[in-house]
Design an enzyme around this catalytic site. Structure first.
Site, PDB file in Angstrom:
ATOM      1  N   GLU A 131       0.838  -1.208   0.000  1.00 35.58           N
ATOM      2  CA  GLU A 131       0.000   0.000   0.000  1.00 35.58           C
ATOM      3  C   GLU A 131       0.869   1.253   0.000  1.00 35.58           C
ATOM      4  O   GLU A 131       0.524   2.266  -0.595  1.00 35.58           O
ATOM      5  CB  GLU A 131      -0.932   0.033   1.220  1.00 35.58           C
ATOM      6  CG  GLU A 131      -2.055  -0.972   1.174  1.00 35.58           C
ATOM      7  CD  GLU A 131      -3.090  -0.680   0.084  1.00 35.58           C
ATOM      8  OE1 GLU A 131      -2.706  -0.365  -1.056  1.00 35.58           O
ATOM      9  OE2 GLU A 131      -4.288  -0.816   0.366  1.00 35.58           O
ATOM     10  N   THR A 183      -5.129   7.266  -5.358  1.00 34.21           N
ATOM     11  CA  THR A 183      -5.322   7.395  -3.905  1.00 34.21           C
ATOM     12  C   THR A 183      -4.436   8.502  -3.346  1.00 34.21           C
ATOM     13  O   THR A 183      -4.877   9.282  -2.496  1.00 34.21           O
ATOM     14  CB  THR A 183      -5.020   6.040  -3.220  1.00 34.21           C
ATOM     15  OG1 THR A 183      -5.947   5.090  -3.728  1.00 34.21           O
ATOM     16  CG2 THR A 183      -5.180   6.120  -1.708  1.00 34.21           C
TER      17      THR A 183
HETATM   18  N1  HSE Z   1      -8.660   4.699   3.505  1.00 34.55           N
HETATM   19  C1  HSE Z   1      -8.014   4.866   2.249  1.00 34.55           C
HETATM   20  C2  HSE Z   1      -8.397   6.218   1.664  1.00 34.55           C
HETATM   21  C3  HSE Z   1      -8.450   3.765   1.330  1.00 34.55           C
HETATM   22  O1  HSE Z   1      -9.586   6.546   1.682  1.00 34.55           O
HETATM   23  O2  HSE Z   1      -7.515   6.958   1.230  1.00 34.55           O
HETATM   24  C4  HSE Z   1      -7.879   3.833  -0.040  1.00 34.55           C
HETATM   25  O3  HSE Z   1      -8.379   2.740  -0.775  1.00 34.55           O
END
Ligand code: HSE
Length: 310
Positions: A131, A183
């Site tokens: 990640e 993201t």
């Molecule tokens: N919690 C993370 C975000 C998840 O919202 O940035 C990304 O998939």
């Protein structure tokens, strides 16, 4: 242990945040999922073979599955090399945990191949390195549900504290408008300070959602699916968002919102007929603005990653 042996797994897509629980809640779904195969290799380190058309990096340290496996190998000094073959079905950048499926799938498959030396929290820890490659930060709200299945609460990541939540039967409708939201970008636009009155609303909703899931109280789940912190900022990146939300609720959905960092939107329903009506509403919103999109009507996956061949 035979050097010829290989393990094939399915790693499910996941919906992070679950509307109000930014970085702390997530659930796995039965469709879509990635297919991955791992075996020992004489070549030292991690070898990546792509079987899909996404052209993801082959250098292990730049590849989410590779980075997760490198972290695992640091704690498995006897293993010379691993070869992972990846057939992604979850489109990268779609907001349904594509990177988590690669990272989590790789380390879970490796753990099976090695005879289960690692615990689930260890595997989450390794996978979070993937990640980090994908979004610049370690978060576990896709990885934990991908590995554990069901709905998970990540109370803390340092140290890791993952709680599996019970949930009543829920149908999930997902629409993926064909735009890409990275993201890292979706995180960079968030406010770093919030008002106390908003924080109070948000933690009321998170507590309400967790209680609603545990008590199988659909009305409480629906009331708690509200996000006053993240959605107002991120939803502007997603064309049709307000329409999808309103029309889905009007069609009977309990509620929903942005899946992870978007652009996918998910809605929860009590029954399949409603979930399919919601899907029709999603189609009509995106057909009206001529935006290509894909939909899924699925259910919560309670098993997480599953072995399909060993
Ligand atoms: N919690 C993370 C975000 C998840 O919202 O940035 C990304 O998939």
């Amino acid at each position: 242990m035979s050097q010829q042996r290989s393990i094939t797994i399915h790693a499910p897509a996941t919906v992070a945040n679950m509307v109000c629980g930014f970085d702390v809640l997530g659930f796995a779904v039965n469709d879509p999922y990635d297919i991955m195969k791992i075996r020992f290799s004489d070549r030292p380190g991690v070898t990546i073979v792509n079987e899909d058309a996404y052209n993801l990096p082959l250098e292990p340290e730049k590849n989410v599955a590779g980075a997760a496996l490198l972290a695992l190998l640091e704690e498995a000094p006897d293993v010379k090399g691993l070869e992972i073959t990846i057939n992604k079905q979850i489109k990268p950048g779609s907001g349904v945990g594509s990177s988590a499926a690669s990272a989590a799938g790789a380390v879970v498959a490796a753990n099976i191949l090695l005879g289960h030396p690692f615990s689930k929290p260890d595997l989450v820890r390794f996978a979070m390195n993937g990640e980090k490659v994908a979004s610049g930060v370690k978060h576990a709200d896709n990885i934990a549900p991908c590995i554990y299945g069901g709905v998970t609460l990540i109370r803390s990541i340092f140290p890791l504290d993952i709680i599996q939540l019970n949930a009543p039967p829920l149908f999930v409708t997902i629409v993926h408008p064909q735009i890409e939201v990275r993201t890292a970008d979706a995180r960079s636009i968030l406010k770093q300070q919030i008002l106390l009155k908003d924080a109070i609303k948000q933690w009321g909703n998170i507590a309400g959602l967790v209680a609603g899931l545990q008590q199988q109280d659909y009305e409480l789940i629906g009331r708690s699916l509200e996000d006053v912190l993240i959605e107002p900022v991120r939803s502007i990146l997603i064309p049709g968002f307000d329409q999808v939300k309103k029309r889905s609720r009007d069609a009977g959905a309990l509620g929903g919102g942005i899946s992870g960092s978007g652009p996918s939107i998910f809605m929860l329903s009590r029954d399949e007929a409603t979930a399919k009506k919601v899907e029709q509403e999603m189609h009509s919103v995106y057909d009206a603005i001529n935006l290509e999109h894909h939909t899924y009507v699925t259910t919560i996956n309670s098993n997480g990653i599953t072995i399909t061949e060993q």
